[in-house]
Design an enzyme around this catalytic site. Structure first.
Site, PDB file in Angstrom:
ATOM      1  N   TYR A  42      -2.675  -1.310  10.447  1.00 33.92           N
ATOM      2  CA  TYR A  42      -2.608  -1.478   8.986  1.00 33.92           C
ATOM      3  C   TYR A  42      -1.271  -0.954   8.439  1.00 33.92           C
ATOM      4  O   TYR A  42      -0.581  -1.643   7.674  1.00 33.92           O
ATOM      5  CB  TYR A  42      -3.785  -0.724   8.346  1.00 33.92           C
ATOM      6  CG  TYR A  42      -3.904  -0.899   6.850  1.00 33.92           C
ATOM      7  CD1 TYR A  42      -4.539  -2.011   6.309  1.00 33.92           C
ATOM      8  CD2 TYR A  42      -3.380   0.049   5.969  1.00 33.92           C
ATOM      9  CE1 TYR A  42      -4.653  -2.173   4.932  1.00 33.92           C
ATOM     10  CE2 TYR A  42      -3.495  -0.101   4.591  1.00 33.92           C
ATOM     11  CZ  TYR A  42      -4.138  -1.210   4.073  1.00 33.92           C
ATOM     12  OH  TYR A  42      -4.254  -1.364   2.713  1.00 33.92           O
TER      13      TYR A  42
ATOM     14  N   SER B  89       0.865  -1.181   0.000  1.00 31.19           N
ATOM     15  CA  SER B  89       0.000   0.000   0.000  1.00 31.19           C
ATOM     16  C   SER B  89       0.899   1.228   0.000  1.00 31.19           C
ATOM     17  O   SER B  89       2.064   1.152   0.417  1.00 31.19           O
ATOM     18  CB  SER B  89      -0.865   0.008   1.274  1.00 31.19           C
ATOM     19  OG  SER B  89      -1.466   1.282   1.465  1.00 31.19           O
TER      20      SER B  89
HETATM   21  P1  NAD Z   1     -11.328  -6.147  -0.482  1.00 30.97           P
HETATM   22  O1  NAD Z   1     -11.927  -6.068   0.865  1.00 30.97           O
HETATM   23  O2  NAD Z   1     -12.214  -6.105  -1.674  1.00 30.97           O
HETATM   24  O3  NAD Z   1     -10.415  -7.423  -0.640  1.00 30.97           O
HETATM   25  C1  NAD Z   1      -9.791  -8.091   0.410  1.00 30.97           C
HETATM   26  C2  NAD Z   1      -9.989  -9.569   0.184  1.00 30.97           C
HETATM   27  O4  NAD Z   1      -9.253 -10.300   1.166  1.00 30.97           O
HETATM   28  C3  NAD Z   1     -11.447  -9.994   0.322  1.00 30.97           C
HETATM   29  O5  NAD Z   1     -11.830 -10.744  -0.823  1.00 30.97           O
HETATM   30  C4  NAD Z   1     -11.480 -10.867   1.576  1.00 30.97           C
HETATM   31  O6  NAD Z   1     -12.417 -11.915   1.524  1.00 30.97           O
HETATM   32  C5  NAD Z   1     -10.060 -11.384   1.595  1.00 30.97           C
HETATM   33  N1  NAD Z   1      -9.618 -11.816   2.921  1.00 30.97           N
HETATM   34  C6  NAD Z   1      -9.772 -11.176   4.103  1.00 30.97           C
HETATM   35  N2  NAD Z   1      -9.267 -11.917   5.093  1.00 30.97           N
HETATM   36  C7  NAD Z   1      -8.774 -13.048   4.525  1.00 30.97           C
HETATM   37  C8  NAD Z   1      -8.128 -14.195   5.026  1.00 30.97           C
HETATM   38  N3  NAD Z   1      -7.890 -14.323   6.342  1.00 30.97           N
HETATM   39  N4  NAD Z   1      -7.758 -15.161   4.159  1.00 30.97           N
HETATM   40  C9  NAD Z   1      -8.006 -15.041   2.835  1.00 30.97           C
HETATM   41  N5  NAD Z   1      -8.615 -13.968   2.306  1.00 30.97           N
HETATM   42  C10 NAD Z   1      -8.997 -12.987   3.136  1.00 30.97           C
HETATM   43  O7  NAD Z   1     -10.262  -4.947  -0.536  1.00 30.97           O
HETATM   44  P2  NAD Z   1      -9.127  -4.607  -1.606  1.00 30.97           P
HETATM   45  O8  NAD Z   1      -9.038  -3.151  -1.644  1.00 30.97           O
HETATM   46  O9  NAD Z   1      -9.335  -5.346  -2.863  1.00 30.97           O
HETATM   47  O10 NAD Z   1      -7.839  -5.135  -0.839  1.00 30.97           O
HETATM   48  C11 NAD Z   1      -6.923  -6.044  -1.401  1.00 30.97           C
HETATM   49  C12 NAD Z   1      -5.518  -5.712  -0.933  1.00 30.97           C
HETATM   50  O11 NAD Z   1      -5.137  -4.435  -1.448  1.00 30.97           O
HETATM   51  C13 NAD Z   1      -5.358  -5.622   0.585  1.00 30.97           C
HETATM   52  O12 NAD Z   1      -4.130  -6.211   0.968  1.00 30.97           O
HETATM   53  C14 NAD Z   1      -5.328  -4.128   0.833  1.00 30.97           C
HETATM   54  O13 NAD Z   1      -4.622  -3.792   2.000  1.00 30.97           O
HETATM   55  C15 NAD Z   1      -4.612  -3.651  -0.418  1.00 30.97           C
HETATM   56  N6  NAD Z   1      -4.805  -2.233  -0.725  1.00 30.97           N
HETATM   57  C16 NAD Z   1      -6.024  -1.757  -1.095  1.00 30.97           C
HETATM   58  C17 NAD Z   1      -6.145  -0.405  -1.397  1.00 30.97           C
HETATM   59  C18 NAD Z   1      -7.436   0.214  -1.853  1.00 30.97           C
HETATM   60  O14 NAD Z   1      -7.484   1.441  -2.004  1.00 30.97           O
HETATM   61  N7  NAD Z   1      -8.489  -0.549  -2.114  1.00 30.97           N
HETATM   62  C19 NAD Z   1      -5.037   0.445  -1.299  1.00 30.97           C
HETATM   63  C20 NAD Z   1      -3.825  -0.088  -0.909  1.00 30.97           C
HETATM   64  C21 NAD Z   1      -3.716  -1.427  -0.625  1.00 30.97           C
END
Ligand code: NAD
Length: 272
Positions: free
Chosen positions: A170, A157
């Site tokens: 986080y 991130s």
């Molecule tokens: P999201 O909530 O759509 O996706 C997260 C996914 O992780 C979900 O499908 C959930 O079911 C799964 N998950 C949660 N706990 C789990 C576990 N214990 N085992 C297996 N799967 C699990 O959100 P996202 O934005 O798509 O996030 C994906 C990644 O991207 C994360 O690591 C998040 O920190 C990172 N991220 C997102 C953003 C953003 O702006 N959306 C920015 C920076 C980083």
């Protein structure tokens, strides 16, 4: 003219947390580029969404299956890798994507909120990376598929470098991912294993819907993004395809920021 091979043709990719958001975006883009994708989801309640992603990929001619596994649980991670290897023969790519937030003011943050986020976002990435590296070392390079013995992308991130008040768990997890990624990239580069991170900025997914699904929140969010648009899961998926492909063969141990300029100190855009 000879038919051109897709960039990830014949490669097996495990994508954690791929039933939604960025993981889903990566699964769709990797599958478009020839990879067989294993869509991981954490528990029974998340199964339908994961199966829908797999069905969408299969309907458009790609290859996909689903696998339930909580990435913070060692036995489940080991099983996900052994099942995948039993089914497909090997694993070529890991997208270490699963993650969540449990936000709280620092003095109110419970140990449970701290441990849950570190357990999934950091320990989960460690467990999956360890199993992937073991398999890459066992198999070695198969030049018919890739110049690398294997590729890992850690979904980090912008908060691996930008402090984030109210999100100490986080930000600590993503800072930890950065140095875990660089340390294992250093250890395994001599074995032709490439390990990199993608650092998304603000991407419209369920994790941060509060920040973009109302106009006033979106307006304040856009002040932090020089490109003045929120990112889409496919922006990350396309970067992941490149990073997993041989086009990025000399890229190892790098954090690739895909953030519309969020890390460019946008507060200084108008002379500070
Ligand atoms: P999201 O909530 O759509 O996706 C997260 C996914 O992780 C979900 O499908 C959930 O079911 C799964 N998950 C949660 N706990 C789990 C576990 N214990 N085992 C297996 N799967 C699990 O959100 P996202 O934005 O798509 O996030 C994906 C990644 O991207 C994360 O690591 C998040 O920190 C990172 N991220 C997102 C953003 C953003 O702006 N959306 C920015 C920076 C980083």
């Amino acid at each position: 003219m000879a038919e051109t091979k897709l960039k990830l043709e014949g490669q097996i990719a495990i994508i954690t947390g791929a039933g939604s958001g960025i993981g889903k975006g990566c699964a769709i883009e990797l599958a478009k580029n020839g990879a067989t994708v294993v869509i991981n989801y954490p528990f029974e309640g998340a199964k339908a969404a994961a199966e829908e992603v797999a069905a969408t990929i299969i309907a458009s001619g790609g290859k996909a299956s689903t696998h339930q596994c909580d990435v913070s649980k060692e036995d489940q991670v080991i099983k996900m890798f052994s099942d995948t290897i039993a089914t497909y023969g090997t694993v070529d790519i890991l997208i270490n994507n699963a993650g969540l937030q449990k936000d709280a003011k620092f003095t109110e943050m419970t140990l449970d909120q701290w441990n849950t986020v570190i357990g999934i976002n950091l320990t989960g990435q460690f467990l999956c990376a360890r199993e992937a590296v073991k398999e890459f070392l066992r198999r070695g390079v198969d030049e018919t598929k890739s110049r690398a013995a294997g590729k890992i992308i850690c979904m980090s991130s912008v908060h691996e470098v930008i402090p984030w008040a109210g999100h100490a768990n986080y930000a600590a997890s993503k800072g930890g991912v950065m140095l875990m990624m660089k340390t294992i990239a250093q250890e395994f580069a001599p074995k032709k294993i490439r390990i990199n991170s993608i650092c998304p900025g603000a991407i419209a997914t369920p994790i941060n819907h509060d920040a973009w699904d109302t106009p006033s929140h979106l307006e304040s969010l856009l002040k932090l993004i020089p490109e003045k648009r929120i990112g889409l899961p496919e922006d990350i998926g396309k970067a992941a395809v490149w990073l997993c492909s041989d086009d990025a063969d000399y890229v190892n141990g790098t954090s690739l920021f895909v953030d519309g300029g969020m890390t460019l100190y946008p507060g200084f855009e108008d002379n500070g």
